[in-house]
Design an enzyme around this catalytic site. Structure first.
Site, PDB file in Angstrom:
ATOM      1  N   GLU A  41     -15.891  27.032 -25.420  1.00  0.00           N
ATOM      2  CA  GLU A  41     -15.340  28.122 -25.525  1.00  0.00           C
ATOM      3  C   GLU A  41     -15.661  28.895 -26.565  1.00  0.00           C
ATOM      4  OE1 GLU A  41     -11.118  27.388 -25.631  1.00  0.00           O
ATOM      5  OE2 GLU A  41     -10.456  29.629 -25.165  1.00  0.00           O
ATOM      6  N   LYS A 112     -10.495  33.781 -18.525  1.00  0.00           N
ATOM      7  CA  LYS A 112      -9.447  32.611 -18.647  1.00  0.00           C
ATOM      8  C   LYS A 112      -8.224  33.234 -18.175  1.00  0.00           C
ATOM      9  CE  LYS A 112      -7.806  29.787 -22.374  1.00  0.00           C
ATOM     10  NZ  LYS A 112      -7.881  29.015 -23.692  1.00  0.00           N
ATOM     11  N   CYS A 145     -10.593  25.934 -21.099  1.00  0.00           N
ATOM     12  CA  CYS A 145      -9.755  25.188 -21.872  1.00  0.00           C
ATOM     13  C   CYS A 145      -8.271  24.939 -21.451  1.00  0.00           C
ATOM     14  CB  CYS A 145      -9.763  25.754 -23.198  1.00  0.00           C
ATOM     15  SG  CYS A 145      -9.145  24.618 -24.905  1.00  0.00           S
TER      16      CYS A 145
END
Ligand code: ACM
Length: 264
Positions: A41, A112, A145
């Site tokens: 990330e 995300k 993540c």
């Protein structure tokens, strides 16, 4: 098919150096002939932005930006697919994104969905539904993540046909490496979690130590490769993406068809 992660140790804000360090890894003999690489990330900027304004200054447009351009060029030249985590700028907003590029150039971006802690003060929540792309012989999906904490993310990608979940990460909590074993078993998919190592301590009272432990997990939950907690490292594994396509657990159990959606 050969798949890989690169576990990095970026220096905050030093975009050119961080990109060059990844390109050096890509050129190394260990990654020769690889088909799919996953990076962490926010691989080019580092993680701990002090403000939205600082993030806007370091984020880039995808795919036009500097770091995206360098990796797209590498994918074109080396004929592999690559997933990288990137601070994306669009107008006055920033997204914590993952981008996919391949031998034909840029393919797509995922923003995300589940922002972790202070990321909520920096990034806008993602607005790109979970989607599956062709990457050579495999179908791949992206999540970033903390998305792992929401089983719906991996499930949505699996239901849409992903063989491999590409998972750029900057993990600080200890749970994910073991939890991804379960995500893979319950969805019968491969996962490549690419994490970073090192410490960022740019905001008072918020020292972050990243846990490394990047890994490649099989659809049966086997840990095919796991990196150390504190070293820059590359992990490469040969897989057959078709191993992710049989969703029967027993002759009478199918993980998708047996779901009792009427009871959820
Ligand atoms: C995280 O989502 N980077 C913990």
């Amino acid at each position: 098919m050969k798949v890989a992660f690169i576990q990095t140790s970026p220096e905050f804000g030093r975009i050119e150096e961080n990109v060059e360090s990844v390109l050096r890894n890509i050129r190394s003999p260990g990654l020769r002939g690889v088909d799919l690489i996953v990076l962490p990330e926010l691989f080019s900027t580092g993680y701990q932005f002090k403000s939205k304004r600082e993030c806007l200054a370091l984020a880039e447009r995808v795919p036009e930006g500097y770091a995206s351009g360098k990796l797209i060029e590498a994918a074109l030249r080396n004929k592999f697919h690559i997933v990288f985590g990137i601070a994306e700028r669009e107008g006055g907003k920033t997204y914590n994104s993952a981008a996919l590029a391949g031998p034909g150039g840029f393919i797509g971006v995922y923003r995300k969905a589940h922002l972790f802690c202070n990321e909520k003060k920096i990034f806008s929540p993602g607005n790109t539904p979970f989607k599956v792309y062709s990457a050579g012989k495999a179908k791949v999906g992206m999540m970033v993540c903390f998305d792992w904490f929401f089983p719906e993310a991996a499930r949505a990608l699996a239901v849409k046909g992903a063989d491999i979940i590409c998972h750029p990460s900057n993990l600080v909590l200890p749970y994910c490496p073991e939890a991804m074993v379960t995500r893979c078993i319950e969805n019968r998919v491969f996962a490549i979690t690419a994490n970073r190592v090192g410490v960022e301590n740019r905001r008072r009272g918020e020292r972050l130590k990243f846990i490394g432990t990047s890994e490649i997990i099989s659809p049966k939950g086997e840990i095919m490769r796991r990196a150390s907690r504190n070293r820059v490292q590359v992990g490469v594994v040969s897989i057959n993406p078709k191993d992710a396509r049989d969703k029967r657990i027993t002759p009478l159990n199918h993980i998708f068809r047996d779901r009792r959606k009427d009871m959820y």
